[in-house]
Scaffold this active site. Structure first.
Site, PDB file in Angstrom:
ATOM      1  CB  SER A  28      -0.985  -0.075   1.222  1.00 16.59           C
ATOM      2  OG  SER A  28      -0.336   0.381   2.492  1.00 16.59           O
ATOM      3  CG  PHE A  88      -1.387   8.080   7.292  1.00 18.31           C
ATOM      4  CD1 PHE A  88      -0.393   8.262   6.353  1.00 18.31           C
ATOM      5  CD2 PHE A  88      -2.811   7.938   6.897  1.00 18.31           C
ATOM      6  CE1 PHE A  88      -0.995   8.990   5.228  1.00 18.31           C
ATOM      7  CE2 PHE A  88      -2.910   8.263   5.606  1.00 18.31           C
ATOM      8  CZ  PHE A  88      -2.083   8.773   4.829  1.00 18.31           C
ATOM      9  CD  GLU A  89      -1.520   3.124   4.447  1.00 19.35           C
ATOM     10  OE1 GLU A  89      -0.666   2.233   4.144  1.00 19.35           O
ATOM     11  OE2 GLU A  89      -2.547   3.522   4.119  1.00 19.35           O
ATOM     12  N   GLY A  90       3.004   3.794   8.538  1.00 17.45           N
ATOM     13  CA  GLY A  90       4.398   3.559   8.945  1.00 17.45           C
ATOM     14  C   GLY A  90       5.083   5.136   8.895  1.00 17.45           C
TER      15      GLY A  90
END
Length: 378
Positions: free
Chosen positions: A241, A361-363
């Site tokens: 993603s 976000f998302e890492g």
């Protein structure tokens, strides 16, 4: 523009996304940014066009297109309004672990729900388990043909509206990451509830909230893959993603460039448009150079994904660079607009607020650097 030659279908999709963004997404952006809500009617119009099912498999009702096409769509939509694009992306994110590890019936369920206009959410983050996802405390205890889930997830995008969640919980606390499992959890199951909407700084058209699980019974057929595979499924999902998230950041940066170029041509200072000032020209040049470089890295990562080549390191690099670039470029855009850029009557302050989350976000981008350096040193 992407750094790659587009097919006819991709060119048509880009034009369609631009038209939708200009005429449907952008006009409601200011109203819903103030509200901090997702414009569900706009979301569902996007679903009807097929914007949420680009990479979902054709055999289950998706469009079966690749990550390059998904990134192209995400970049273009985010150029017009990144919050709504992120709500679409969050549903896509929730579907990825199901496509990675789900059964045929789970995949069919997810695609049918998504194509019907339902939102979905990816439930990994907890109050004490963000960057350190392995520290999650949610539990899933085996019982009578299924599992009982308890725990709290936080900052979950789409949670206020989601019809189903992918939830990660520990089935064996003694096994570390190998004791985490993934579950498909329907919203209407007893014990599932959602907390208040988070009052976010940016991406406010993409609503987030806590997800609370209180003695939620989940039948065994809702387990994704096998017990203990949850952490691996989550990491595969996030690896895949990151290119899409990076594309959204590039779209925000491109929007800041577009707005800035238009503004400097008409803003007069010292008797001439500020576009004539070398200080402004160099700022614009750096914004363009950085954005083009980030875009190239994004589509390189997407091509690796589409061609089933190792992509974890490059996806992390793309997400990191694109997030940092979006923050730098939007900050420069505010500077170019000067006092006007700081006011909500002008668009660039929203772009700057939206950009910040792409470093988190998302890492976080610190975690992305860990991923990249770890891959280098292996």
């Amino acid at each position: 523009m992407s750094g790659f030659v587009l097919t006819k279908d991709q060119q048509d999709l880009k034009r369609l996304a631009a038209d939708f963004g200009r005429h449907v997404m952008a006009p409601v952006a200011k109203e819903y940014d103030v509200k901090g809500e997702t414009p569900l009617d706009v979301y569902r119009q996007a679903v009807e066009i097929g914007f949420v099912s680009v990479t979902l498999p054709e055999e289950y009702g998706g469009l079966g297109m690749g990550m390059v096409t998904q990134c192209l769509l995400t970049e273009e939509l985010s150029r017009w309004e990144a919050g709504t694009a992120n709500a679409l992306g969050a549903t896509s994110l929730a579907c990825k672990p199901i496509m990675i590890a789900g059964s045929d019936s789970q995949k069919k369920y997810a695609v049918e729900m998504v194509n019907a206009g339902h939102l979905a959410a990816f439930g990994l983050t907890e109050p004490d388990a963000g960057s350190d996802a392995a520290a999650l405390k949610a539990t899933a205890v085996a019982r009578d043909g299924g599992y009982v889930l308890n725990g709290r997830k936080c900052f979950i995008t789409n949670a206020p509206y989601a019809s189903f969640f992918v939830i990660f919980a520990k089935t064996d606390k003694t096994k570390g990451t190998h004791g985490i499992s993934a579950f498909l959890v329907e919203r209407d199951r007893p014990g599932v509830s959602v907390g208040r909407h988070e009052d976010k700084m940016g991406l406010r058209l993409s609503a987030a909230a806590d997800v609370l699980l209180e003695n939620v019974f989940i039948p065994k057929e809702n387990l994704l893959g096998e017990e203990g595979e949850g952490f691996k499924i989550a990491m595969k999902t996030l690896d895949a993603s990151r290119a899409e998230v990076a594309a959204a950041a590039v779209g925000i940066a491109q929007s800041a460039i577009d707005q800035s170029v238009e503004y400097v041509k008409r803003r007069v200072c010292f008797g001439k448009p500020i576009a004539k000032l070398q200080a402004i020209q160099f700022m614009l040049a750096d914004m363009e150079i950085q954005t083009q470089a980030a875009r190239s890295l994004v589509y390189h990562a997407a091509e690796l994904i589409d061609n089933h080549l190792p992509y974890s390191k490059i996806s992390a690099a793309a997400k990191c660079m694109a997030g940092d670039t979006a923050m730098k470029v939007t900050t420069d855009a505010v500077q170019i607009f000067s006092g006007y850029g700081y006011m909500r009557d002008y668009p660039v302050e929203k772009l700057m607020r939206d950009a910040k989350l792409f470093q988190i976000f998302e890492g976080t981008n610190q975690v992305q650097r860990v991923v990249v350096s770890s891959a280098m040193l292996r």
